[in-house]
Design a protein around this motif. Structure first.
Motif, PDB file in Angstrom:
ATOM      1  N   HIS A  78       0.787  -1.260  -0.023  1.00 54.88           N
ATOM      2  CA  HIS A  78      -0.111  -0.172  -0.011  1.00 54.88           C
ATOM      3  C   HIS A  78       0.774   1.240  -0.182  1.00 54.88           C
ATOM      4  CE1 HIS A  78      -3.341   2.749   1.188  1.00 54.88           C
ATOM      5  NE2 HIS A  78      -2.542   3.102   2.020  1.00 54.88           N
ATOM      6  N   VAL A  79       1.901   1.206   0.844  1.00 54.11           N
ATOM      7  CA  VAL A  79       2.770   2.251   0.789  1.00 54.11           C
ATOM      8  C   VAL A  79       3.506   2.720  -0.509  1.00 54.11           C
ATOM      9  CG1 VAL A  79       5.109   3.155   2.030  1.00 54.11           C
ATOM     10  CG2 VAL A  79       3.069   2.124   3.453  1.00 54.11           C
ATOM     11  N   ILE A  80       3.961   1.581  -1.149  1.00 47.37           N
ATOM     12  CA  ILE A  80       4.483   1.700  -2.297  1.00 47.37           C
ATOM     13  C   ILE A  80       3.449   2.168  -3.282  1.00 47.37           C
ATOM     14  CG2 ILE A  80       5.606   0.537  -4.182  1.00 47.37           C
ATOM     15  CD1 ILE A  80       6.908  -1.587  -2.019  1.00 47.37           C
ATOM     16  N   ASN A  96       1.798   6.629  -7.096  1.00 51.99           N
ATOM     17  CA  ASN A  96       0.480   7.794  -7.289  1.00 51.99           C
ATOM     18  C   ASN A  96       0.848   8.935  -7.075  1.00 51.99           C
ATOM     19  OD1 ASN A  96      -0.826   5.365  -8.147  1.00 51.99           O
ATOM     20  ND2 ASN A  96      -2.030   5.076  -6.315  1.00 51.99           N
ATOM     21  N   PHE A  97       1.513   9.312  -5.864  1.00 52.64           N
ATOM     22  CA  PHE A  97       1.760  10.574  -5.460  1.00 52.64           C
ATOM     23  C   PHE A  97       2.814  11.394  -6.338  1.00 52.64           C
ATOM     24  CE2 PHE A  97       4.435  13.602  -3.089  1.00 52.64           C
ATOM     25  CZ  PHE A  97       3.661  14.411  -2.710  1.00 52.64           C
ATOM     26  N   ARG A  98       3.838  10.353  -6.869  1.00 55.07           N
ATOM     27  CA  ARG A  98       4.788  10.961  -7.687  1.00 55.07           C
ATOM     28  C   ARG A  98       4.409  11.385  -9.053  1.00 55.07           C
ATOM     29  NH1 ARG A  98       9.604  13.034  -6.248  1.00 55.07           N
ATOM     30  NH2 ARG A  98      10.604  12.118  -8.138  1.00 55.07           N
ATOM     31  N   THR A  99       3.449  10.849  -9.556  1.00 53.78           N
ATOM     32  CA  THR A  99       2.824  11.170 -10.933  1.00 53.78           C
ATOM     33  C   THR A  99       2.080  12.195 -10.941  1.00 53.78           C
ATOM     34  OG1 THR A  99       0.644   9.811 -10.306  1.00 53.78           O
ATOM     35  CG2 THR A  99       2.389   8.595 -11.239  1.00 53.78           C
ATOM     36  N   VAL A 100       1.613  12.913  -9.684  1.00 50.61           N
ATOM     37  CA  VAL A 100       0.999  14.259  -9.558  1.00 50.61           C
ATOM     38  C   VAL A 100       1.838  15.347  -9.055  1.00 50.61           C
ATOM     39  CG1 VAL A 100      -1.390  13.058  -9.811  1.00 50.61           C
ATOM     40  CG2 VAL A 100      -0.112  13.676  -7.604  1.00 50.61           C
TER      41      VAL A 100
END
Length: 310
Positions: A261-263, A268-272
């Protein structure tokens, strides 16, 4: 006596002398080898169990008491596994100095194999080419001086949070639990450096209670002994009958799901949002680039094994 008889007798005498010298040399060599490889003292043991019955609820105290009775260096047999126990700092220093390669690897236990994703981490893997390559990754990629320095603001912010918390509690009547705050400080620094998130509050699944619960259950599972560790040939049957194997699998799946889940959350966070790389970002980049170390590729399990240590 003719010359032929003299030659025959001389030859026989020479051959007998060679045989005697060879026999004497073999006896001396065997004696020296027996003396050289004389095993350390060992208490009386039971069939099958070996010395397991001598370990109480506090094994370290039991071993210390045994060393006082027998020797600071003992040979014990835990089930079918022979183990050398050293209870002297001087002897331990001599061991690591003269026999470092023979003693630098940790035992390959069932729990550590599971939680290290079959020994893909730096702590539990054996000292070999894989370990040396992984150590290079730690030094050059994860904890280089430049990267450690880049996390300075995180350490300063978290320490300031702790100081402010102490200051606020001093002006109120509430008790200040420094143990809890110290754990929170360490946890926040590590998770922010590793994952880019703090355990403060309830961000996603990185809240204090959940992280602490997952880690505590994993630590307890690693600290438990399995029958397969002492009886490799049939211990797995005992582990299944006693439920040790089931608890290990359950706890591991819980931790694995948490790390997954953390990965995914970080991906997903790095894509935005493009921010400075944390340790997880570096590991994910190595996975995307199909980084190879030794004869292996850097896979998702490698990432989880490294993050597990963090």
């Amino acid at each position: 006596m003719n010359s032929l008889s003299i030659c025959v007798l001389s030859l026989l005498f020479f051959l007998c002398s060679l045989i005697l010298l060879k026999t004497k040399k073999n006896v001396e060599l065997k004696h020296n080898n027996n003396h050289k490889f004389l095993p350390p003292p060992s208490p009386p043991k039971l069939p099958l169990l070996g010395h397991l019955h001598l370990l109480g609820s506090h094994p370290h105290r039991s071993l210390w008491n045994l060393s006082r009775t027998h020797s600071p260096i003992m040979l014990l047999k835990f089930g079918s596994v022979p183990t050398v126990i050293i209870s002297s700092a001087k002897i331990a220093k001599e061991l690591f100095k003269c026999h470092d390669l023979a003693s630098c690897s940790r035992p390959r236990l069932a729990a550590t194999a599971k939680y290290s994703y079959n020994f893909l981490d730096l702590i539990f893997s054996s000292y070999d080419d894989h370990w040396r390559e992984l150590r290079k990754i730690y030094i050059s990629e994860l904890f280089s001086p430049k990267r450690v320095q880049s996390f300075q603001h995180i350490r300063e912010e978290e320490v300031n949070q702790l100081v402010n918390s102490i200051s606020q509690s001093s002006s109120s009547s509430t008790l200040f639990d420094f143990t809890v705050k110290s754990y929170s400080l360490t946890s926040n620094i590590i998770t922010r450096i590793a994952f880019g998130k703090s355990t403060r509050g309830s961000e996603s699944e990185l809240d204090d209670g959940n992280v602490e619960g997952v880690i505590q259950r994993a630590s307890a599972a690693i600290g438990c002994f399995s029958a397969s560790d002492f009886f490799p040939s049939f211990g797995w049957i005992i582990d299944r009958l006693t439920g040790v194997h089931g608890r290990l699998e359950k706890n591991f799946k819980e931790l694995d799901a948490f790390l997954e889940h953390v990965i995914e959350d970080r991906i997903n966070f790095r894509t935005v949002c493009q921010k400075e790389e944390n340790i997880l970002d570096v590991l994910l980049r190595m996975e995307r680039d199909c980084y190879e170390f030794g004869s292996m590729k850097f896979t998702r399990d490698c990432i989880k094994a490294v993050v597990m240590i963090l």
